[in-house]
Enzyme design. Sequence first.
Site, PDB file in Angstrom:
ATOM      1  N   GLY A 117      -3.140 -11.382  16.548  1.00 21.26           N
ATOM      2  CA  GLY A 117      -2.638 -11.504  14.840  1.00 21.26           C
ATOM      3  C   GLY A 117      -1.600 -12.751  14.817  1.00 21.26           C
ATOM      4  N   GLN A 130       5.283 -15.395   9.644  1.00 17.88           N
ATOM      5  CA  GLN A 130       5.217 -15.128  11.136  1.00 17.88           C
ATOM      6  C   GLN A 130       5.852 -16.972  11.212  1.00 17.88           C
ATOM      7  OE1 GLN A 130       2.229 -12.215  12.204  1.00 17.88           O
ATOM      8  NE2 GLN A 130       4.057 -12.344  13.524  1.00 17.88           N
ATOM      9  N   CYS A 142       4.575  -6.240  17.328  1.00 18.10           N
ATOM     10  CA  CYS A 142       4.162  -8.094  16.548  1.00 18.10           C
ATOM     11  C   CYS A 142       4.747  -8.674  17.142  1.00 18.10           C
ATOM     12  CB  CYS A 142       4.780  -7.293  15.144  1.00 18.10           C
ATOM     13  SG  CYS A 142       4.847  -8.949  13.430  1.00 18.10           S
ATOM     14  N   LEU A 143       4.698  -9.811  16.966  1.00 18.56           N
ATOM     15  CA  LEU A 143       4.690 -11.270  17.793  1.00 18.56           C
ATOM     16  C   LEU A 143       6.593 -11.678  17.011  1.00 18.56           C
ATOM     17  CD1 LEU A 143       2.352 -13.771  18.000  1.00 18.56           C
ATOM     18  CD2 LEU A 143       3.081 -12.531  19.240  1.00 18.56           C
ATOM     19  N   HIS A 148      -2.118  -5.128   9.701  1.00 18.54           N
ATOM     20  CA  HIS A 148      -1.490  -5.504  10.056  1.00 18.54           C
ATOM     21  C   HIS A 148      -1.458  -6.847   9.404  1.00 18.54           C
ATOM     22  CE1 HIS A 148       2.181  -5.974  13.169  1.00 18.54           C
ATOM     23  NE2 HIS A 148       1.638  -6.542  13.098  1.00 18.54           N
ATOM     24  N   GLU A 149      -1.474  -7.289   9.354  1.00 17.13           N
ATOM     25  CA  GLU A 149      -1.576  -9.206   9.020  1.00 17.13           C
ATOM     26  C   GLU A 149      -1.486  -8.809   7.802  1.00 17.13           C
ATOM     27  OE1 GLU A 149      -0.666 -11.064  11.594  1.00 17.13           O
ATOM     28  OE2 GLU A 149      -1.352  -9.448  13.095  1.00 17.13           O
ATOM     29  N   HIS A 192       1.604  -8.556   6.627  1.00 15.77           N
ATOM     30  CA  HIS A 192       2.470  -9.873   6.445  1.00 15.77           C
ATOM     31  C   HIS A 192       2.910 -10.359   4.965  1.00 15.77           C
ATOM     32  CE1 HIS A 192       4.281  -9.909  10.405  1.00 15.77           C
ATOM     33  NE2 HIS A 192       2.841  -9.289  11.100  1.00 15.77           N
TER      34      HIS A 192
END
Length: 182
Positions: free
Chosen positions: A45, A50, A98-99, A140-141, A144
């Site tokens: 995701g 990000q 997470c990236l 989670h996304e 952000h």
Amino acid sequence: MILPMYLYGQPVLRKTATPISNDYPDLQTLISDMFETMYKSDGIGLAAPQIGLSIRVIVIDASPLADDFPELADSKLTLINPQILAADGDDVTAEEGCLSLPGVHENVTRKNRIHITYFDEQWQAHDELVEGYLARVMQHEYDHLEGHVFTDRISPIRRQLIKGKLTNIAKGKARCSYKTKR
Ligand code: NI
């Protein structure tokens, strides 16, 4: 095109992202670049903040996890201007990464079911109840877009224990296999 990843410590990750209108310039290119960037970094995701854009756009493809979670087999999704209207069901705890926080993996407790509305990449409106692992990825996304990262949701003790790691990421010292924003 692969876009550089904005890591923990970058102010854009702490902003509330803005909804977009359906004349947002080059949206299809942006979406395709976000998928390419996500795949290249082995993510499931990616939210626009990000990659440095404070807008309400998310891409998800959790199909690599379909062996463990069969419901993820067809989970390639674009979420534009999503709204989580409700989160209910059981509390479920699972490890997340997470990236934007390379090398950090922590247990996060989330609700198992959400009611979400969003537009897809063709601006078709969706109104869905989503359960299980996909509900976790969406939450989670979505965080952000609200200026949160998953470590905001761990216990104060755990957060204290990983403080050094987070500081290193913010200082640009994290080891990372993908392109990051400096
Ligand atoms: Ni993330």
